[in-house]
Motif scaffolding. Structure first.
Motif, mmCIF file in Angstrom:
data_model
loop_
_atom_site.group_PDB
_atom_site.id
_atom_site.type_symbol
_atom_site.label_atom_id
_atom_site.label_comp_id
_atom_site.label_asym_id
_atom_site.label_seq_id
_atom_site.Cartn_x
_atom_site.Cartn_y
_atom_site.Cartn_z
ATOM 1 N N LEU A 60 39.612 76.491 65.132
ATOM 2 C CA LEU A 60 40.535 76.497 63.995
ATOM 3 C C LEU A 60 40.275 77.674 63.064
ATOM 4 O O LEU A 60 41.217 78.292 62.550
ATOM 5 N N VAL A 61 38.998 77.987 62.826
ATOM 6 C CA VAL A 61 38.673 79.132 61.973
ATOM 7 C C VAL A 61 39.199 80.423 62.592
ATOM 8 O O VAL A 61 39.822 81.247 61.912
ATOM 9 N N LEU A 62 38.952 80.604 63.883
ATOM 10 C CA LEU A 62 39.407 81.827 64.541
ATOM 11 C C LEU A 62 40.927 81.919 64.571
ATOM 12 O O LEU A 62 41.505 82.962 64.228
ATOM 13 N N LEU A 63 41.583 80.841 64.981
ATOM 14 C CA LEU A 63 43.048 80.856 65.027
ATOM 15 C C LEU A 63 43.647 81.018 63.634
ATOM 16 O O LEU A 63 44.629 81.744 63.453
ATOM 17 N N GLY A 64 43.054 80.340 62.660
ATOM 18 C CA GLY A 64 43.627 80.343 61.326
ATOM 19 C C GLY A 64 43.374 81.600 60.543
ATOM 20 O O GLY A 64 44.299 82.176 59.958
ATOM 21 N N PHE A 65 42.127 82.036 60.509
ATOM 22 C CA PHE A 65 41.773 83.102 59.586
ATOM 23 C C PHE A 65 41.616 84.463 60.262
ATOM 24 O O PHE A 65 41.651 85.481 59.587
ATOM 25 N N VAL A 66 41.441 84.507 61.576
ATOM 26 C CA VAL A 66 41.400 85.781 62.284
ATOM 27 C C VAL A 66 42.784 86.106 62.847
ATOM 28 O O VAL A 66 43.291 87.215 62.675
ATOM 29 N N TYR A 67 43.419 85.103 63.491
ATOM 30 C CA TYR A 67 44.733 85.321 64.092
ATOM 31 C C TYR A 67 45.884 84.875 63.188
ATOM 32 O O TYR A 67 47.028 84.883 63.598
ATOM 33 N N ASP A 68 45.559 84.450 61.969
ATOM 34 C CA ASP A 68 46.542 84.179 60.911
ATOM 35 C C ASP A 68 47.544 83.071 61.268
ATOM 36 O O ASP A 68 48.731 83.171 60.964
ATOM 37 N N SER A 69 47.069 81.997 61.887
ATOM 38 C CA SER A 69 47.914 80.840 62.158
ATOM 39 C C SER A 69 47.822 79.875 60.972
ATOM 40 O O SER A 69 46.767 79.293 60.711
ATOM 41 N N GLU A 70 48.928 79.721 60.270
ATOM 42 C CA GLU A 70 48.921 78.874 59.085
ATOM 43 C C GLU A 70 48.659 77.411 59.430
ATOM 44 O O GLU A 70 48.006 76.688 58.676
ATOM 45 N N PHE A 71 49.141 76.971 60.577
ATOM 46 C CA PHE A 71 48.913 75.592 61.010
ATOM 47 C C PHE A 71 47.419 75.344 61.227
ATOM 48 O O PHE A 71 46.880 74.311 60.806
ATOM 49 N N ALA A 72 46.725 76.288 61.855
ATOM 50 C CA ALA A 72 45.279 76.150 62.073
ATOM 51 C C ALA A 72 44.524 76.196 60.750
ATOM 52 O O ALA A 72 43.534 75.474 60.562
ATOM 53 N N GLN A 73 44.977 77.020 59.818
ATOM 54 C CA GLN A 73 44.363 77.059 58.491
ATOM 55 C C GLN A 73 44.487 75.698 57.811
ATOM 56 O O GLN A 73 43.525 75.193 57.230
ATOM 57 N N ALA A 74 45.669 75.119 57.898
ATOM 58 C CA ALA A 74 45.903 73.818 57.267
ATOM 59 C C ALA A 74 45.022 72.736 57.892
ATOM 60 O O ALA A 74 44.431 71.915 57.180
ATOM 61 N N LEU A 75 44.927 72.736 59.213
ATOM 62 C CA LEU A 75 44.075 71.749 59.877
ATOM 63 C C LEU A 75 42.607 71.936 59.504
ATOM 64 O O LEU A 75 41.883 70.962 59.310
ATOM 65 N N PHE A 76 42.158 73.186 59.404
ATOM 66 C CA PHE A 76 40.774 73.440 59.005
ATOM 67 C C PHE A 76 40.528 72.958 57.579
ATOM 68 O O PHE A 76 39.522 72.314 57.301
ATOM 69 N N LEU A 77 41.440 73.289 56.664
ATOM 70 C CA LEU A 77 41.265 72.886 55.269
ATOM 71 C C LEU A 77 41.356 71.376 55.091
ATOM 72 O O LEU A 77 40.831 70.827 54.122
ATOM 73 N N LEU A 78 41.987 70.701 56.016
ATOM 74 C CA LEU A 78 42.021 69.241 56.002
ATOM 75 C C LEU A 78 40.769 68.657 56.660
ATOM 76 O O LEU A 78 40.177 67.701 56.151
ATOM 77 N N GLY A 79 40.333 69.253 57.753
ATOM 78 C CA GLY A 79 39.250 68.679 58.543
ATOM 79 C C GLY A 79 37.845 69.001 58.080
ATOM 80 O O GLY A 79 36.951 68.143 58.162
ATOM 81 N N PHE A 80 37.608 70.211 57.594
ATOM 82 C CA PHE A 80 36.244 70.597 57.230
ATOM 83 C C PHE A 80 35.650 69.719 56.129
ATOM 84 O O PHE A 80 34.516 69.255 56.265
ATOM 85 N N PRO A 81 36.372 69.452 55.040
ATOM 86 C CA PRO A 81 35.800 68.567 54.021
ATOM 87 C C PRO A 81 35.558 67.144 54.546
ATOM 88 O O PRO A 81 34.613 66.481 54.129
ATOM 89 N N LEU A 82 36.397 66.712 55.477
ATOM 90 C CA LEU A 82 36.170 65.390 56.076
ATOM 91 C C LEU A 82 34.894 65.375 56.901
ATOM 92 O O LEU A 82 34.221 64.339 56.995
ATOM 93 N N LEU A 83 34.527 66.516 57.482
ATOM 94 C CA LEU A 83 33.240 66.611 58.184
ATOM 95 C C LEU A 83 32.077 66.440 57.215
ATOM 96 O O LEU A 83 31.072 65.818 57.556
ATOM 97 N N LEU A 84 32.215 67.006 56.021
ATOM 98 C CA LEU A 84 31.177 66.813 55.004
ATOM 99 C C LEU A 84 31.046 65.338 54.653
ATOM 100 O O LEU A 84 29.931 64.808 54.549
ATOM 101 N N VAL A 85 32.173 64.675 54.474
ATOM 102 C CA VAL A 85 32.158 63.240 54.166
ATOM 103 C C VAL A 85 31.534 62.458 55.323
ATOM 104 O O VAL A 85 30.731 61.545 55.098
#
Length: 175
Positions: free
Chosen positions: A92-117
């Motif tokens: 998700l990081v690579l697709l979202g922030f390297v290849y500029d996929s907004e959908f992958a960015q959104a999934l990462f920003l939703l999923g990463f904090p849930l991993l912390l929880v």
């Protein structure tokens, strides 16, 4: 306009401009702060009021069942889950922030904090199991954990909103 265009207009892959993404984000964090360690928060409130002993017993039993389930899951397949999760988050990081996929960015920003929880929940489950907290002490620990989840959720929503506004402004300027 045909059916295909209608569906993709409704489910826009530009996530930050899509109402469904924001609804999903709000529901996710609302659920995360309501179901603490898999136990509904209203059970903790009833147990904390202390009006009947059965409410406390029910709360302690639900916590015990859920932490035993969580710890068993971590013990049996924790390494595999960690590997798969690391692969998915890296993707998700690579697709979202390297290849500029907004959908992958959104999934990462939703999923990463849930991993912390998830990690904090595992840590709390281990502490409860090893220290044998019950009663008011257990409620206090679960309540503190819920507060931490809410803070992570608020920060997550704030960061996601800021990133989403940035993405929307760039989309409007460039496109």
């Amino acid at each position: 306009m045909d059916w295909y265009d209608t569906v993709f207009e409704l489910i826009d892959m530009r996530s930050f401009s899509n109402l469904w993404f924001w609804i999903a984000l709000a529901v996710t964090w609302s659920s995360a702060s309501h179901w603490v360690l898999g136990v509904p928060w209203d059970m903790a409130i009833r147990a904390r009021k202390g009006q009947n002993a059965q409410a406390m017993t029910d709360f302690e039993d639900m916590v015990r069942i859920n932490i035993n389930r969580l710890l068993y899951l971590v013990q049996e397949s924790g390494l595999l889950m960690a590997g798969i999760t690391a692969f998915l988050m890296t993707t998700l990081v690579l697709l979202g922030f390297v290849y500029d996929s907004e959908f992958a960015q959104a999934l990462f920003l939703l999923g990463f904090p849930l991993l912390l929880v998830w990690g904090l929940s595992i840590r709390l489950a281990q502490r409860i199991a090893s220290r044998g907290w019950t009663g008011v002490a257990l409620i206090k620990r679960v309540q503190t954990h819920r507060l931490v989840i809410q803070v992570i959720g608020m920060l997550s929503i704030f960061v996601t909103a800021m990133w989403g506004m940035y993405q929307n402004m760039n989309a409007n300027i460039l496109g």
